[in-house]
Scaffold this active site. Structure first.
Site, mmCIF file in Angstrom:
data_model
loop_
_atom_site.group_PDB
_atom_site.id
_atom_site.type_symbol
_atom_site.label_atom_id
_atom_site.label_comp_id
_atom_site.label_asym_id
_atom_site.label_seq_id
_atom_site.Cartn_x
_atom_site.Cartn_y
_atom_site.Cartn_z
ATOM 1 C CD GLU A 65 -2.790 -1.305 2.534
ATOM 2 O OE1 GLU A 65 -2.799 -0.144 3.298
ATOM 3 O OE2 GLU A 65 -3.494 -2.173 3.010
ATOM 4 C CD GLU B 47 -9.515 -1.232 -0.103
ATOM 5 O OE1 GLU B 47 -8.378 -1.653 -0.147
ATOM 6 O OE2 GLU B 47 -10.163 -1.620 0.756
HETATM 7 O O1 KIV Z 1 -5.754 -7.342 2.066
HETATM 8 C C1 KIV Z 1 -6.741 -7.226 1.346
HETATM 9 O O2 KIV Z 1 -7.412 -8.314 1.147
HETATM 10 C C2 KIV Z 1 -6.429 -6.583 0.120
HETATM 11 C C3 KIV Z 1 -7.541 -6.163 -0.891
HETATM 12 C C4 KIV Z 1 -8.938 -5.684 -0.241
HETATM 13 C C5 KIV Z 1 -7.043 -5.552 -2.206
HETATM 14 O O3 KIV Z 1 -5.622 -5.590 0.212
#
Ligand code: KIV
Length: 265
Positions: free
Chosen positions: A116, A183
């Site tokens: 991220e 997201e």
């Molecule tokens: O951890 C996760 O499941 C994610 C998705 C929501 C993209 O990062």
């Protein structure tokens, strides 16, 4: 089955096919995803909520992710599997990030990592891809920042934050990311980002114009009480499983299980 590679995925995207990604956290889930024709799998740090009982993703550790990703790989040796870098496994320094991403690839057999972060991680993404680690970027709502954001909120509704999402996406592509998760951003912004990029966008809560979609498997299967707006239940799994377990309990208590056909003489 033939191994799914980055080339397979990019060919599908360039042929105009939508990419389908699901999370998976265990060997049985990855096998089921493969059997269903899901293109690729994310071992998300969402495992913290779906399987480990935490309120958010922050407590998830490298050890948790290594164990779950190894299980996913064992369940589907031919799958393209993405390892989600957990909170504070890459934010401290580039050398910490490189060490942990290398560990993820070497010890689990993952095909790529996801992290991220926006343009501020471009230098790290460049270093990882330069070292041979494919990186999936993740922008828009970033659950690992839930505390600083004061909750899970749609990102990119105003001009400034929409421009930032676009700049982040372009910077991460330029740094070598092979795909970017978008997201919870507005659909029109996700469409503009998808049009501006050559690499695939994989949306969750970002509308239908992304190159593909990712969803959390427990939402798809209806295993949790709460289903977010962006998800859809394709099975009422929680209820079906509870009914099956209640039937088992009832038969043990009544003496009808085990029956002669379940018994060795
Ligand atoms: O951890 C996760 O499941 C994610 C998705 C929501 C993209 O990062």
């Amino acid at each position: 089955m033939k191994k799914v590679t980055l080339t397979t995925l990019l060919k599908r995207k360039n042929a105009g096919e939508k990419l389908v990604m699901s999370t998976a956290y265990s060997a049985i889930e990855s096998r089921l995803c493969m059997n269903a024709g899901i293109d690729f799998m994310l071992v998300g740090d969402s495992v913290g909520m779906t399987h480990l009982g935490y309120a958010n993703t922050l407590p998830v550790t490298m050890e948790d992710m290594l164990a779950h990703t190894s299980a996913v790989r064992r369940g589907a040796p031919e799958a393209f599997v993405v390892f989600d870098m957990p909170f504070m496994s890459y934010q401290e320094s580039e050398s910490q990030a490189m060490y942990n991403a290398g560990l993820a690839m070497k010890s689990t057999g993952a095909d790529a990592v996801k992290l991220e972060g926006g343009a501020e991680y471009a230098s790290l993404v460049r270093k990882m891809t330069g070292a041979g680690i494919p990186v999936m970027a993740h922008i828009g709502l970033m659950p690992q920042r839930v505390q600083v954001c004061g909750g899970y909120k749609i990102v990119g509704r105003d001009e400034e934050s929409a421009a930032k999402v676009m700049q982040d996406a372009l910077a991460l592509q330029e740094a070598g990311a092979f795909a970017v998760v978008l997201e919870c951003i507005p659909e029109a912004l996700a469409q503009a980002v998808t049009d501006a990029l050559d690499i695939p966008t994989v949306g969750i809560g970002s509308g239908k114009f992304c190159s593909g979609q990712v969803q959390v498997i427990t939402d798809l299967l209806g295993l949790t009480d709460f289903c977010p707006k962006h998800a859809k239940r394709y099975l009422n799994g929680g209820q079906l499983i509870s009914e099956a377990l209640a039937a088992y309990a009832g038969e043990v208590r009544s003496g009808s299980f085990p029956a002669p056909e379940n018994t060795f003489q």
